[in-house]
Design an enzyme around this catalytic site. Structure first.
Site, PDB file in Angstrom:
ATOM      1  N   ASP A 182       7.954  72.990 -17.346  1.00 27.54           N
ATOM      2  CA  ASP A 182       6.955  72.525 -18.310  1.00 27.54           C
ATOM      3  C   ASP A 182       7.579  71.681 -19.426  1.00 27.54           C
ATOM      4  OD1 ASP A 182       8.334  74.541 -19.511  1.00 27.54           O
ATOM      5  OD2 ASP A 182       6.583  75.588 -20.311  1.00 27.54           O
ATOM      6  N   HIS A 235      28.593  50.408 -13.684  1.00 27.94           N
ATOM      7  CA  HIS A 235      27.528  51.245 -14.239  1.00 27.94           C
ATOM      8  C   HIS A 235      28.003  52.688 -14.420  1.00 27.94           C
ATOM      9  CE1 HIS A 235      24.288  48.240 -12.655  1.00 27.94           C
ATOM     10  NE2 HIS A 235      24.840  47.853 -13.778  1.00 27.94           N
ATOM     11  N   ASP A 252      29.698  50.032 -23.530  1.00 31.30           N
ATOM     12  CA  ASP A 252      28.479  49.232 -23.377  1.00 31.30           C
ATOM     13  C   ASP A 252      27.334  50.093 -23.893  1.00 31.30           C
ATOM     14  OD1 ASP A 252      26.248  47.804 -22.563  1.00 31.30           O
ATOM     15  OD2 ASP A 252      27.075  47.267 -20.612  1.00 31.30           O
ATOM     16  N   ASP A 266      21.914  45.138 -26.891  1.00 29.89           N
ATOM     17  CA  ASP A 266      22.773  45.344 -25.724  1.00 29.89           C
ATOM     18  C   ASP A 266      24.135  44.731 -26.030  1.00 29.89           C
ATOM     19  OD1 ASP A 266      23.854  45.770 -23.251  1.00 29.89           O
ATOM     20  OD2 ASP A 266      22.472  44.484 -22.153  1.00 29.89           O
ATOM     21  N   HIS A 282      29.426  39.995 -11.318  1.00 35.14           N
ATOM     22  CA  HIS A 282      28.041  40.018 -11.811  1.00 35.14           C
ATOM     23  C   HIS A 282      27.699  38.731 -12.544  1.00 35.14           C
ATOM     24  CE1 HIS A 282      29.429  40.824 -15.936  1.00 35.14           C
ATOM     25  NE2 HIS A 282      30.231  41.762 -15.439  1.00 35.14           N
ATOM     26  N   HIS A 337      21.365  38.221 -19.057  1.00 35.21           N
ATOM     27  CA  HIS A 337      19.987  38.502 -18.667  1.00 35.21           C
ATOM     28  C   HIS A 337      19.109  38.362 -19.905  1.00 35.21           C
ATOM     29  CE1 HIS A 337      20.576  42.431 -20.613  1.00 35.21           C
ATOM     30  NE2 HIS A 337      21.701  42.533 -19.918  1.00 35.21           N
ATOM     31  N   HIS A 385      16.801  44.780 -19.659  1.00 36.00           N
ATOM     32  CA  HIS A 385      16.742  43.672 -18.698  1.00 36.00           C
ATOM     33  C   HIS A 385      15.300  43.179 -18.758  1.00 36.00           C
ATOM     34  CE1 HIS A 385      20.425  45.186 -16.201  1.00 36.00           C
ATOM     35  NE2 HIS A 385      20.749  44.696 -17.391  1.00 36.00           N
ATOM     36  N   GLU A 427      27.708  38.001 -21.209  1.00 34.41           N
ATOM     37  CA  GLU A 427      28.586  39.146 -20.973  1.00 34.41           C
ATOM     38  C   GLU A 427      29.536  38.955 -19.786  1.00 34.41           C
ATOM     39  OE1 GLU A 427      26.482  42.556 -19.174  1.00 34.41           O
ATOM     40  OE2 GLU A 427      24.624  41.505 -19.675  1.00 34.41           O
ATOM     41  N   TYR A 483      37.386  42.954 -13.854  1.00 35.37           N
ATOM     42  CA  TYR A 483      37.505  44.342 -13.421  1.00 35.37           C
ATOM     43  C   TYR A 483      38.553  44.421 -12.307  1.00 35.37           C
ATOM     44  CZ  TYR A 483      32.986  43.866 -15.658  1.00 35.37           C
ATOM     45  OH  TYR A 483      31.989  43.534 -16.543  1.00 35.37           O
ATOM     46  N   ARG A 511      34.808  43.871 -20.586  1.00 35.74           N
ATOM     47  CA  ARG A 511      33.555  43.115 -20.705  1.00 35.74           C
ATOM     48  C   ARG A 511      33.289  42.911 -22.183  1.00 35.74           C
ATOM     49  NH1 ARG A 511      30.744  45.874 -17.575  1.00 35.74           N
ATOM     50  NH2 ARG A 511      29.501  47.224 -18.944  1.00 35.74           N
ATOM     51  N   GLU A 546      30.119  41.534 -24.578  1.00 37.16           N
ATOM     52  CA  GLU A 546      28.695  41.179 -24.477  1.00 37.16           C
ATOM     53  C   GLU A 546      28.061  41.064 -25.856  1.00 37.16           C
ATOM     54  OE1 GLU A 546      24.722  42.883 -22.190  1.00 37.16           O
ATOM     55  OE2 GLU A 546      26.379  44.250 -22.661  1.00 37.16           O
TER      56      GLU A 546
END
Length: 435
Positions: A36, A240, A257, A268, A347, A351, A358, A381, A385, A403, A405
């Site tokens: 619940d 991710h 990130d 972001d 990548h 975006h 996104h 970004e 890697y 990275r 960004e």
């Protein structure tokens, strides 16, 4: 966001719809977590964009030119017993007085009232497939109307994808939206600066995450735009990675990130920095390369440029740098054509950003990359890697993920970096980590 802003959006959409049309938008459903217990309620972005209404069990209806009122909101009725447990409900009076509806009906009456509204319209603007329950109701209503055709009932003749129109509207940010996104980015930047100052070898990744969440919350942003990524060492090479459950090791880099959400608008930001406060030589060489690629990409964010111009600039800078460092071999143009850089940068460079991290909006129109225009907001970004065990790669480069960004607003003269408060040069990062 003011009631005037939401009213302006509804009017803009209704001008595009024209007369003899109807738009129908459902609120997001409450999501059950377990037994619940429910997840914290987050309104549907499209629904909230037009209404500013943050309660579940609601349907917004727009009917341009309707004499009794163009904006109708179906929502829950006031219920003293329920409100004692869960808090205030706007009800029909609140829908009109607080949220600008021209008329409001109980959501329980939707089946009785909405078919009669459909009966008067030629075109229905609706996002099919987003709400299965309402999809079924829509199908039933239209079937009922078609069965009454011989008695003079005129069912809608055309169904139009509402999201196509609405998402194009959302792509262009107003002054109010830009102000909110700038504030969200500043709060997130403060969070990134805090974790840079607090970072120490031996900390757990989740402790870094907790520091970031605390800084955002105490500054008024209680929600995150997405699950924070805190990846130390080789974890940063997992795009991710969200486990955030490992110990930070001296000598490693850590990639963070993370971005807060403020009044449903996202930030972001990604920053990568050394756990021990100083970049090693290999780390500094790779980091500067990623930063150079990001700066080259940001230069391409200006009106008239294609959406993919920043990506092309980042790819060329990264490929050239990887050749110089010996990580790639060959002619730069040939390497780019054959996408050899994807071994280390797999990548896109960004975006759209807005109410969704996104965000909505077409990237291509008629098969061609969309041109950037003032009011659009996107991320830039680039990254590199290099996981442990990468074949053909010297050990000094392995276990490094980087990275960088930022959130970028397209302006009439170029661009504005909304997240500029977050340090990103090697000198800035090392200086703040010494404090």
């Amino acid at each position: 966001m003011t009631k005037t802003e939401f009213k302006r959006r509804r009017r803009q959409l209704m001008r595009m719809m024209g007369k003899d049309s109807i738009a129908i938008l459902p609120a997001a459903a409450v999501k059950q977590r377990n037994n619940d217990v429910h997840y914290s309620y987050r309104p549907d972005s499209d629904f909230y964009y037009l209404t500013g209404f943050s309660e579940p069990e609601a349907v917004a209806v727009l009917i341009p030119g309707r004499k009794q009122g163009e904006y109708i909101l179906f929502c829950r009725e006031r219920d003293e017993e329920k409100e004692r447990w869960d808090g205030p409900i706007a009800g029909q009076e609140g829908a009109v007085s607080e949220y600008g509806a021209d008329d409001s009906f109980p959501i329980a009456d939707l089946d009785d009232i909405l078919p009669r509204m459909l009966e008067q319209c030629e075109r229905v603007f609706y996002a099919m497939g987003c709400n299965p329950e309402l999809d079924q109701q829509m199908s039933n209503w239209v079937s009922q109307l078609r069965r009454k055709a011989r008695s003079g009932v005129h069912p809608p003749q055309e169904f139009i994808a509402l999201d196509h129109y609405l998402h194009d509207m959302r792509l262009y940010k107003s002054r109010s939206e830009i102000a909110l996104m700038r504030k969200a980015a500043r709060i997130s930047a403060a969070g990134h600066k805090r974790i840079m100052r607090d970072c120490r070898a031996g900390m757990m990744e989740y402790q870094m995450e907790a520091d970031f969440l605390h800084e955002c919350t105490r500054r008024g942003a209680r929600q995150q735009a997405y699950s924070p990524i805190v990846g130390g060492g080789n974890n940063a090479t997992v795009l991710h990675y969200v486990d955030n459950d490992c110990k930070l090791q001296a000598g490693d880099l850590v990639l963070v990130d993370a971005g807060c959400e403020l009044e449903l608008y996202a930030s972001d930001i990604t920053r990568t920095f050394p756990v021990s406060g100083r970049f090693s030589e290999p780390q500094a060489l790779l980091y500067q390369l990623v930063l150079d690629a990001q700066l080259a990409a940001i230069k391409q964010v200006k009106p008239g440029n294609a959406y993919n111009a920043p990506h092309k600039a980042a790819v060329r800078t990264l490929t050239r740098g990887l050749v110089k460092l010996g990580l790639l071999k060959g002619n730069i143009n040939t390497l780019i054509k054959n996408e050899k850089y994807k071994k280390f940068f797999m990548h896109g460079t960004g975006h759209w950003l807005g109410m969704d991290v996104h965000d909505v909006g077409d990237y291509k129109i008629d098969g061609h990359w969309r041109q950037l225009e003032p009011g659009m907001v996107l991320t830039i970004e680039p990254g590199l890697y290099i996981p442990l065990g990468s074949k053909g790669v010297a050990k000094k480069w392995q276990g490094i993920g980087i990275r960088i960004e930022d959130d970028i607003l397209v302006t009439k003269d170029g661009c504005d970096i909304l997240s500029a408060d977050a340090p990103k040069t090697i000198q800035e990062i090392e200086a703040i980590m010494e404090q």
